[in-house]
Enzyme design. Structure first.
Site, PDB file in Angstrom:
ATOM      1  N   LYS A  71       0.833  -1.217   0.000  1.00  0.00           N
ATOM      2  CA  LYS A  71       0.000   0.000   0.000  1.00  0.00           C
ATOM      3  C   LYS A  71       0.866   1.265   0.000  1.00  0.00           C
ATOM      4  O   LYS A  71       0.582   2.200  -0.739  1.00  0.00           O
ATOM      5  CB  LYS A  71      -0.903   0.039   1.247  1.00  0.00           C
ATOM      6  CG  LYS A  71      -1.936  -1.070   1.313  1.00  0.00           C
ATOM      7  CD  LYS A  71      -2.972  -0.811   2.397  1.00  0.00           C
ATOM      8  CE  LYS A  71      -2.419  -0.853   3.799  1.00  0.00           C
ATOM      9  NZ  LYS A  71      -2.099  -2.173   4.327  1.00  0.00           N
ATOM     10  N   ARG A 123      10.840  -0.807  11.359  1.00  0.00           N
ATOM     11  CA  ARG A 123       9.752  -0.469  12.270  1.00  0.00           C
ATOM     12  C   ARG A 123       9.679  -1.499  13.386  1.00  0.00           C
ATOM     13  O   ARG A 123       9.841  -2.688  13.143  1.00  0.00           O
ATOM     14  CB  ARG A 123       8.424  -0.456  11.497  1.00  0.00           C
ATOM     15  CG  ARG A 123       8.182   0.842  10.792  1.00  0.00           C
ATOM     16  CD  ARG A 123       7.012   0.771   9.858  1.00  0.00           C
ATOM     17  NE  ARG A 123       5.824   0.154  10.445  1.00  0.00           N
ATOM     18  CZ  ARG A 123       4.657   0.082   9.809  1.00  0.00           C
ATOM     19  NH1 ARG A 123       4.532   0.573   8.606  1.00  0.00           N
ATOM     20  NH2 ARG A 123       3.622  -0.497  10.375  1.00  0.00           N
ATOM     21  N   ARG A 163      -0.443  -8.645  13.764  1.00  0.00           N
ATOM     22  CA  ARG A 163      -1.056  -7.681  12.837  1.00  0.00           C
ATOM     23  C   ARG A 163      -1.847  -8.405  11.748  1.00  0.00           C
ATOM     24  O   ARG A 163      -2.919  -7.960  11.347  1.00  0.00           O
ATOM     25  CB  ARG A 163       0.034  -6.798  12.207  1.00  0.00           C
ATOM     26  CG  ARG A 163       0.629  -5.823  13.221  1.00  0.00           C
ATOM     27  CD  ARG A 163       1.906  -5.190  12.713  1.00  0.00           C
ATOM     28  NE  ARG A 163       1.711  -4.359  11.550  1.00  0.00           N
ATOM     29  CZ  ARG A 163       2.658  -4.083  10.662  1.00  0.00           C
ATOM     30  NH1 ARG A 163       3.871  -4.576  10.816  1.00  0.00           N
ATOM     31  NH2 ARG A 163       2.404  -3.327   9.640  1.00  0.00           N
ATOM     32  N   ARG A 165     -10.353   0.149   8.596  1.00  0.00           N
ATOM     33  CA  ARG A 165      -9.837  -1.174   8.946  1.00  0.00           C
ATOM     34  C   ARG A 165     -10.869  -2.013   9.681  1.00  0.00           C
ATOM     35  O   ARG A 165     -10.585  -3.159  10.023  1.00  0.00           O
ATOM     36  CB  ARG A 165      -8.629  -1.012   9.844  1.00  0.00           C
ATOM     37  CG  ARG A 165      -7.279  -1.266   9.159  1.00  0.00           C
ATOM     38  CD  ARG A 165      -6.240  -0.899  10.167  1.00  0.00           C
ATOM     39  NE  ARG A 165      -4.970  -1.509  10.064  1.00  0.00           N
ATOM     40  CZ  ARG A 165      -3.894  -0.884   9.590  1.00  0.00           C
ATOM     41  NH1 ARG A 165      -3.975   0.286   9.042  1.00  0.00           N
ATOM     42  NH2 ARG A 165      -2.724  -1.474   9.665  1.00  0.00           N
ATOM     43  N   ARG A 209      11.555  -5.370   5.460  1.00  0.00           N
ATOM     44  CA  ARG A 209      11.200  -3.986   5.123  1.00  0.00           C
ATOM     45  C   ARG A 209      12.027  -3.002   5.960  1.00  0.00           C
ATOM     46  O   ARG A 209      12.245  -3.197   7.138  1.00  0.00           O
ATOM     47  CB  ARG A 209       9.713  -3.769   5.411  1.00  0.00           C
ATOM     48  CG  ARG A 209       9.228  -2.381   5.108  1.00  0.00           C
ATOM     49  CD  ARG A 209       7.741  -2.335   4.937  1.00  0.00           C
ATOM     50  NE  ARG A 209       7.012  -2.389   6.194  1.00  0.00           N
ATOM     51  CZ  ARG A 209       5.695  -2.220   6.274  1.00  0.00           C
ATOM     52  NH1 ARG A 209       4.982  -2.048   5.183  1.00  0.00           N
ATOM     53  NH2 ARG A 209       5.094  -2.284   7.436  1.00  0.00           N
TER      54      ARG A 209
HETATM   55  P1  AMP Z   1       0.062   0.582   9.346  1.00  0.00           P
HETATM   56  O1  AMP Z   1       1.281   1.394   9.110  1.00  0.00           O
HETATM   57  O2  AMP Z   1      -1.100   0.992   8.473  1.00  0.00           O
HETATM   58  O3  AMP Z   1       0.325  -0.905   9.314  1.00  0.00           O
HETATM   59  O4  AMP Z   1      -0.418   0.930  10.848  1.00  0.00           O
HETATM   60  C1  AMP Z   1       0.416   0.689  11.966  1.00  0.00           C
HETATM   61  C2  AMP Z   1      -0.456   0.524  13.217  1.00  0.00           C
HETATM   62  O5  AMP Z   1      -1.213   1.724  13.465  1.00  0.00           O
HETATM   63  C3  AMP Z   1      -1.493  -0.585  13.135  1.00  0.00           C
HETATM   64  O6  AMP Z   1      -0.941  -1.866  13.441  1.00  0.00           O
HETATM   65  C4  AMP Z   1      -2.507  -0.115  14.169  1.00  0.00           C
HETATM   66  O7  AMP Z   1      -2.054  -0.373  15.500  1.00  0.00           O
HETATM   67  C5  AMP Z   1      -2.516   1.394  13.968  1.00  0.00           C
HETATM   68  N1  AMP Z   1      -3.517   1.789  12.946  1.00  0.00           N
HETATM   69  C6  AMP Z   1      -3.268   2.351  11.735  1.00  0.00           C
HETATM   70  N2  AMP Z   1      -4.421   2.580  11.063  1.00  0.00           N
HETATM   71  C7  AMP Z   1      -5.425   2.153  11.865  1.00  0.00           C
HETATM   72  C8  AMP Z   1      -6.832   2.094  11.739  1.00  0.00           C
HETATM   73  N3  AMP Z   1      -7.460   2.506  10.620  1.00  0.00           N
HETATM   74  N4  AMP Z   1      -7.555   1.568  12.776  1.00  0.00           N
HETATM   75  C9  AMP Z   1      -6.944   1.141  13.886  1.00  0.00           C
HETATM   76  N5  AMP Z   1      -5.622   1.145  14.082  1.00  0.00           N
HETATM   77  C10 AMP Z   1      -4.843   1.646  13.085  1.00  0.00           C
END
Ligand code: AMP
Length: 222
Positions: free
Chosen positions: A13, A160, A171, A88, A127
Site C-alpha cells: 500500500k 519499524r 497484525r 480497517r 522492510r
Molecule cells: P500501518 O502502518 O497501516 O500498518 O499501521 C500501523 C499501526 O497503526 C497498526 O498496526 C494499528 O495499530 C494502527 N492503525 C493504523 N491505522 C489504523 C486504523 N485505521 N484503525 C486502527 N488502528 C490503526
C-alpha cells in the site's frame, strides 16, 4: 477521485500509494503514518496508540475516526485523496461512508491488493524505512543503492518496531479478523481486486488503468 488502498500489512500500500498520489496530485493519508508521527512527537494521541501499535492490535475506532475526520476536512482534500490503512473495521467503513456524504465526495474506488500470508511475513521482516522522507525499501526486492542508507537523503534506514515476526503475526491476525470482513462490506461497490504478489511495476500497470479517467481529467484541467 477518492481512493481507498486496502489490503493486509505488507501488501504494498505504501509503495503504490506514493506513486498514485504523485500522479493524481492528491494527498496520501496513512493512519499508520499519522500515528507514528504523533508517537514520535510524544502527543497524547501518540501515547494512547503506543501500546496498541507495539502489540500489533488496532487503535479504537472512535480515536481513528475523529482523527480521519479532522484530516479530511482540510482544504487540500477537496479535490480528492487516497486513504492508506483506513478503514480497517466495519465501524470505520460505516463512519467513512457518512463522512464522504457530508463532504459531498463521490463513492470511493477501492483498490484491494491481495498477497498470501507467507509472502507478507517475508516482505515485512525485510522492510526498512527512511525515518526522514518515509521512503520504503525492501532488502530482498528493492534494496537501497548503498546498504542501510536512504537513496534520497542519506539517512540511516530503520526497521519499524512492529515489523518483528511476532508482532507481524498479530497484525495479520487483526487484519483477517477485523479488516477481512470489509471485502464483503465493499463488494458490489467500486471494488477492484489486484494481485499484489507481483513486481511493483506490474501492479502499477493495473492501477494506472483504474485511475486513467482521473488522470485524463487532471491533464485537461492543467
Ligand atoms: P500501518 O502502518 O497501516 O500498518 O499501521 C500501523 C499501526 O497503526 C497498526 O498496526 C494499528 O495499530 C494502527 N492503525 C493504523 N491505522 C489504523 C486504523 N485505521 N484503525 C486502527 N488502528 C490503526
Amino acid at each position: 477521485m477518492i481512493i481507498l488502498l486496502f489490503g493486509p500489512p505488507g501488501c504494498g500500500k505504501g509503495t503504490q500509494g506514493a506513486v498514485i498520489t504523485q500522479a493524481l496530485g492528491v494527498p496520501a493519508i496513512s493512519t499508520g503514518e499519522i500515528f507514528r508521527a504523533e508517537l514520535k512527537a510524544g502527543t497524547p494521541l501518540g501515547n494512547a496508540a503506543k501500546e496498541i501499535m507495539a502489540s500489533g492490535g488496532l487503535v479504537g475506532d472512535d480515536i481513528v475516526n475523529a482523527m480521519v475526520s479532522g484530516r479530511l476536512h482540510q482544504p487540500d482534500c477537496r479535490n480528492g485523496f487516497l486513504l492508506d490503512g483506513y478503514p480497517r473495521t466495519i465501524a470505520q467503513a460505516q463512519f467513512l461512508d457518512g463522512l464522504l456524504k457530508e463532504l459531498g465526495q463521490p463513492e470511493p474506488e477501492i483498490l484491494y491488493l491481495e498477497v498470501p500470508d507467507d509472502v507478507l511475513v517475508a516482505r515485512l521482516t525485510s522492510r526498512r524505512q527512511c525515518p526522514v522522507c518515509g521512503k520504503i525499501y525492501n532488502l530482498l526486492s528493492q534494496p537501497p543503492q548503498r546498504e542501510g542508507v536512504c537513496d534520497a537523503d542519506g539517512a540511516a534506514l530503520i526497521q519499524r518496531e512492529d515489523d518483528q515476526e511476532s508482532v507481524i503475526r498479530a497484525r495479520l491476525k487483526a487484519y483477517s479478523e477485523q479488516t477481512g470482513p470489509l471485502v464483503d462490506y465493499y463488494s458490489g461497490r467500486k471494488f477492484h481486486r489486484i494481485d499484489g504478489n507481483r513486481r511493483p511495476e506490474e501492479i502499477q500497470k493495473d492501477i494506472d488503468r483504474l485511475i486513467a479517467p482521473a488522470l485524463s481529467e487532471r491533464r485537461q484541467e492543467s
